[in-house]
Structure formats: structure tokens, C-alpha cells
Motif scaffolding. Structure first.
Motif, PDB file in Angstrom:
ATOM      1  N   TYR A  60      57.516 -21.962-105.835  1.00 29.14           N
ATOM      2  CA  TYR A  60      57.053 -22.959-104.868  1.00 29.14           C
ATOM      3  C   TYR A  60      57.940 -22.968-103.633  1.00 29.14           C
ATOM      4  CZ  TYR A  60      55.898 -27.510-102.866  1.00 29.14           C
ATOM      5  OH  TYR A  60      55.544 -28.509-102.011  1.00 29.14           O
TER       6      TYR A  60
ATOM      7  N   GLY B 266      57.407 -19.686-101.748  1.00 28.50           N
ATOM      8  CA  GLY B 266      56.032 -19.501-101.278  1.00 28.50           C
ATOM      9  C   GLY B 266      55.779 -20.063 -99.893  1.00 28.50           C
ATOM     10  N   PRO B 267      54.515 -20.022 -99.462  1.00 30.93           N
ATOM     11  CA  PRO B 267      54.166 -20.443 -98.096  1.00 30.93           C
ATOM     12  C   PRO B 267      54.302 -21.946 -97.850  1.00 30.93           C
ATOM     13  CG  PRO B 267      52.190 -19.916 -99.345  1.00 30.93           C
ATOM     14  CD  PRO B 267      53.351 -19.534-100.201  1.00 30.93           C
ATOM     15  N   ASN B 268      54.381 -22.745 -98.908  1.00 33.17           N
ATOM     16  CA  ASN B 268      54.500 -24.189 -98.711  1.00 33.17           C
ATOM     17  C   ASN B 268      55.844 -24.585 -98.112  1.00 33.17           C
ATOM     18  OD1 ASN B 268      51.961 -24.717 -99.791  1.00 33.17           O
ATOM     19  ND2 ASN B 268      52.764 -24.756-101.862  1.00 33.17           N
ATOM     20  N   LYS B 269      56.929 -24.043 -98.651  1.00 37.92           N
ATOM     21  CA  LYS B 269      58.266 -24.380 -98.160  1.00 37.92           C
ATOM     22  C   LYS B 269      58.877 -23.247 -97.352  1.00 37.92           C
ATOM     23  CE  LYS B 269      58.344 -28.413 -99.957  1.00 37.92           C
ATOM     24  NZ  LYS B 269      58.200 -29.573 -99.123  1.00 37.92           N
ATOM     25  N   ASN B 270      58.510 -22.008 -97.665  1.00 36.18           N
ATOM     26  CA  ASN B 270      58.913 -20.822 -96.900  1.00 36.18           C
ATOM     27  C   ASN B 270      60.445 -20.700 -96.770  1.00 36.18           C
ATOM     28  OD1 ASN B 270      58.455 -18.452 -95.603  1.00 36.18           O
ATOM     29  ND2 ASN B 270      58.085 -19.378 -93.602  1.00 36.18           N
TER      30      ASN B 270
ATOM     31  N   CYS C   1      57.374 -32.441-102.967  1.00 39.51           N
ATOM     32  CA  CYS C   1      56.041 -32.048-102.495  1.00 39.51           C
ATOM     33  C   CYS C   1      55.854 -32.262-100.998  1.00 39.51           C
ATOM     34  CB  CYS C   1      54.976 -32.839-103.253  1.00 39.51           C
ATOM     35  SG  CYS C   1      54.827 -32.392-104.974  1.00 39.51           S
ATOM     36  N   PHE C   2      56.438 -33.307-100.436  1.00 41.89           N
ATOM     37  CA  PHE C   2      56.101 -33.684 -99.066  1.00 41.89           C
ATOM     38  C   PHE C   2      57.220 -33.548 -98.042  1.00 41.89           C
ATOM     39  CE2 PHE C   2      53.248 -36.276-101.773  1.00 41.89           C
ATOM     40  CZ  PHE C   2      52.077 -35.641-101.432  1.00 41.89           C
TER      41      PHE C   2
ATOM     42  N   PRO D 144      59.766 -31.699 -95.660  1.00 46.21           N
ATOM     43  CA  PRO D 144      59.837 -30.353 -95.097  1.00 46.21           C
ATOM     44  C   PRO D 144      61.278 -29.884 -94.884  1.00 46.21           C
ATOM     45  CG  PRO D 144      59.441 -31.912 -93.351  1.00 46.21           C
ATOM     46  CD  PRO D 144      59.516 -32.698 -94.630  1.00 46.21           C
TER      47      PRO D 144
END
Length: 112
Positions: free
Chosen positions: A38, A41-45, A98-99, A101
Motif C-alpha cells: 500500500y 503503490g500509487p496511493n502513497k507513492n 488511509c487519508f 498524505p
């Protein structure tokens, strides 16, 4: 007399069993195997090298640093208030995971 009744009648066995079960279920985190993919991946990069060499050591050493003070605080305040606070922190941790950044937020999440 059933085993539950015998356990409740004991002065130390019942609280020990309840706290052991709570400790097991509080540390049974089903999201842990998916945390690294996670974060990478592209969500947190975040790069895999930063996750492995920077974030996870913060997690390990912060846990070690907080272990003794929390143990003393648990002994002083008893178990119930700290169990409630730990539950709130675990929920807050996953919501922020999850939210929230960026890398600074992930570093903050690793110190719990």
C-alpha cells in the motif's frame, strides 16, 4: 462448576485471561501484510527503500522506547483507561493511514 465459573472465582486468573485475550486481538492486525504494498503503490507513492530503511525502523524503535513508560503508566492508572486509549489510537492510526498524505504523515503514524 464450569471452567468459566472457576475462572471468575479466581482473584488473578480472570483478569489475566481477559487481558491476554485483549492483547492477542489488539495485536492481530489483518492489514499488516498489505501495508508495504500500500505504501509503495500509487496511493502513497513512497519508494520501497524509504519504507524498508526509514519508516519501519522508526516503528520498531519507537515501540521499544514507549514500552517501559506505558508499562509504568498501566501499573499506575490500571488497565481500563489505557485499553480504551489504545483502541482509540488504533482506529485513528488506520484512518490516518488511509487519508493522510505524504511521508511526514507516515512517519508520525509509525510512532505510536
Amino acid at each position: 462448576m464450569g471452567i468459566c465459573a472457576k475462572l471468575r472465582a479466581s482473584s488473578w486468573a480472570y483478569p489475566t485471561a481477559v487481558l491476554s485475550l485483549y492483547g492477542f486481538f489488539a495485536n492481530c492486525r489483518v492489514a499488516e501484510p498489505f501495508l508495504t504494498p500500500y505504501l509503495i503503490g500509487p496511493n502513497k507513492n513512497i519508494s520501497g527503500e524509504v519504507v524498508t530503511n526509514y519508516l519501519f525502523p522508526i516503528w520498531t524503535y519507537s515501540y521499544l522506547a514507549f514500552l517501559f513508560p506505558v508499562f509504568l503508566l498501566t501499573d499506575f492508572l490500571r488497565h481500563k483507561p489505557l485499553i480504551v486509549v489504545q483502541g482509540l489510537f488504533l482506529v485513528t492510526n488506520y484512518v490516518l493511514l488511509c487519508f493522510a498524505p505524504g511521508l511526514p504523515a507516515m512517519v508520525f503514524l509509525q510512532v505510536h
